[in-house]
Design a protein around this motif. Sequence first.
Motif, PDB file in Angstrom:
ATOM      1  N   GLU A   1       0.815  -1.151  -0.001  1.00 53.81           N
ATOM      2  CA  GLU A   1       0.044  -0.222   0.030  1.00 53.81           C
ATOM      3  C   GLU A   1       0.784   1.091  -0.030  1.00 53.81           C
ATOM      4  OE1 GLU A   1      -3.914  -1.925   2.235  1.00 53.81           O
ATOM      5  OE2 GLU A   1      -2.524  -0.779   3.243  1.00 53.81           O
ATOM      6  N   GLU A   2       1.927   1.260   0.818  1.00 55.54           N
ATOM      7  CA  GLU A   2       2.683   2.378   0.881  1.00 55.54           C
ATOM      8  C   GLU A   2       3.462   2.596  -0.490  1.00 55.54           C
ATOM      9  OE1 GLU A   2       3.919   4.640   3.862  1.00 55.54           O
ATOM     10  OE2 GLU A   2       1.834   4.091   3.887  1.00 55.54           O
ATOM     11  N   ILE A   3       3.865   1.676  -1.171  1.00 53.60           N
ATOM     12  CA  ILE A   3       4.666   1.808  -2.347  1.00 53.60           C
ATOM     13  C   ILE A   3       3.795   2.279  -3.363  1.00 53.60           C
ATOM     14  CG2 ILE A   3       5.986   0.601  -4.161  1.00 53.60           C
ATOM     15  CD1 ILE A   3       6.744  -1.671  -2.101  1.00 53.60           C
ATOM     16  N   HIS A   4       2.483   1.702  -3.358  1.00 57.47           N
ATOM     17  CA  HIS A   4       1.372   2.098  -4.466  1.00 57.47           C
ATOM     18  C   HIS A   4       1.121   3.740  -4.308  1.00 57.47           C
ATOM     19  CE1 HIS A   4      -1.765   1.435  -7.018  1.00 57.47           C
ATOM     20  NE2 HIS A   4      -2.444   1.989  -6.329  1.00 57.47           N
ATOM     21  N   LYS A   5       1.219   4.035  -2.964  1.00 56.69           N
ATOM     22  CA  LYS A   5       0.948   5.436  -2.533  1.00 56.69           C
ATOM     23  C   LYS A   5       1.952   6.404  -3.205  1.00 56.69           C
ATOM     24  CE  LYS A   5      -1.443   4.956   1.459  1.00 56.69           C
ATOM     25  NZ  LYS A   5      -1.208   5.232   2.604  1.00 56.69           N
ATOM     26  N   LYS A   6       3.460   6.138  -2.784  1.00 55.30           N
ATOM     27  CA  LYS A   6       4.332   6.865  -2.984  1.00 55.30           C
ATOM     28  C   LYS A   6       5.444   6.786  -3.849  1.00 55.30           C
ATOM     29  CE  LYS A   6       3.786   7.845   2.086  1.00 55.30           C
ATOM     30  NZ  LYS A   6       4.151   7.344   3.475  1.00 55.30           N
ATOM     31  N   CYS A   7       5.264   5.662  -4.610  1.00 57.36           N
ATOM     32  CA  CYS A   7       6.388   5.474  -5.436  1.00 57.36           C
ATOM     33  C   CYS A   7       5.780   5.255  -6.906  1.00 57.36           C
ATOM     34  CB  CYS A   7       7.253   4.099  -5.395  1.00 57.36           C
ATOM     35  SG  CYS A   7       7.806   4.220  -3.737  1.00 57.36           S
ATOM     36  N   VAL A   8       6.737   5.474  -8.046  1.00 57.72           N
ATOM     37  CA  VAL A   8       6.169   5.552  -9.300  1.00 57.72           C
ATOM     38  C   VAL A   8       5.904   3.956  -9.699  1.00 57.72           C
ATOM     39  CG1 VAL A   8       7.335   7.594 -10.106  1.00 57.72           C
ATOM     40  CG2 VAL A   8       8.376   5.281 -10.480  1.00 57.72           C
TER      41      VAL A   8
END
Length: 384
Positions: free
Chosen positions: A244-251
């Motif tokens: 979820e965090e990667i999805h929110k914050k990374c390309v």
Amino acid sequence: MKNVILLRFGELYLKGKNRNIFEKKLIDNIKKKLKGEVFSFDYTFGRYIISGYNAEREDIIINKLQMVFGLHSLSKAVEVDASIDVIKEEVKKIRVDNKTFKVVAKRADKTFPMRSMELAAELGGVVLDNNKCKVDLYNPQVVINVDVRENKKAYIYFENIICQGGLPLGTAGKALLLLSGGIDSPVAGYLMAKRGLEIEALHFHSYPYTSERAKEKVIELARKLTGYTGKIKLHVVSFTKVQEEIHKKCVPEYMITIMRRIMMRIAEKICEKNELGAIVTGESLGQVASQTMQSMTVTGGVIERVPVFRPCIAMDKTEIMNIANKIDTYETSILPYEDCCTVFLPKYPVIKPTIEKAEKEESHLDLNALIEECLAGEEIIVVE
Ligand code: ATP
Ligand code: MG
């Protein structure tokens, strides 16, 4: 006369002074595998011999032995006293009507009064007298083997049944297998166990995006592997928050790259904590975007203290599938439950990622906190 199983071991002879350690481990592993069976185990003059079992259990025992790494081949044999008359009596019972055959005799016991060739000829005569058959030395339908051993016993057998080969489980240390629900990673675990590595496994799930059944499937895959590896300690870690965090914050195109790097970091921590000396994955060069050379450089780049073994790296999918079938994991692997890597999957994952770009994307995350949270929620399942 008694029925026995003759065991032959493979590469152990390469091991020089360490040979004793290898042999002891192999014998332990054989006995462990046959736990629950009634049998006796003898070690005489460089051969292992299993006897004293119930004839009805013979095929089951052989199936079990065929899963023990370090055994090269085995034969069902009849053991008799090494006297020419007794051997002849036993050979009289062999039925090879309408077949071609040859006798191969070996005399390890040099005090036995006949040379190997003479013995083979004599016994060939006995077979001819008792059957309507022909000798064919070059391409016989049946090979009758007669080994006269130093323990004053002779062993009569037909086939060499091929076993796993490899090295005894536990002689190479212990490693952590990254076990997904796919086809490749169980095969990778089997291949490394075959080289003597004991296996613990690590699975990441993304509950509630992935189902409970996806986890059950991985437990079932681990269970199938235990036939070869003995019991497996399975570490199960939730990856949901990380994704979820990667999805929110990374390309999006770096999603899988970053996921893999975090998986690797968690794997290395679990290795350290559990004294595991390597990480094993099912990656195969070029199979998907995350398995290019550049991707593996970037994902493997976060690992500092242990090697990453990728035994499927040079294999085609069909070769991997053949092994999966052989070890009976294939049917379970193709069950259609989602893997955590399919959650939030980007349309165009990067094929040639760079470490710089990956680090830049990771700077948007609180890596340490995420990793600690994953580890804190680790569940351990002992699969046997
Ligand atoms: P597999 O058939 O083993 O799943 P794959 O061809 O689907 O492999 P990827 O999904 O790219 O390939 O995964 C590559 C490797 O990363 C896997 O072989 C496995 O070792 C590891 N891996 C992938 N997903 C997971 C997961 N959910 N948990 C643990 N390890 C994983
Ligand atoms: Mg997969």
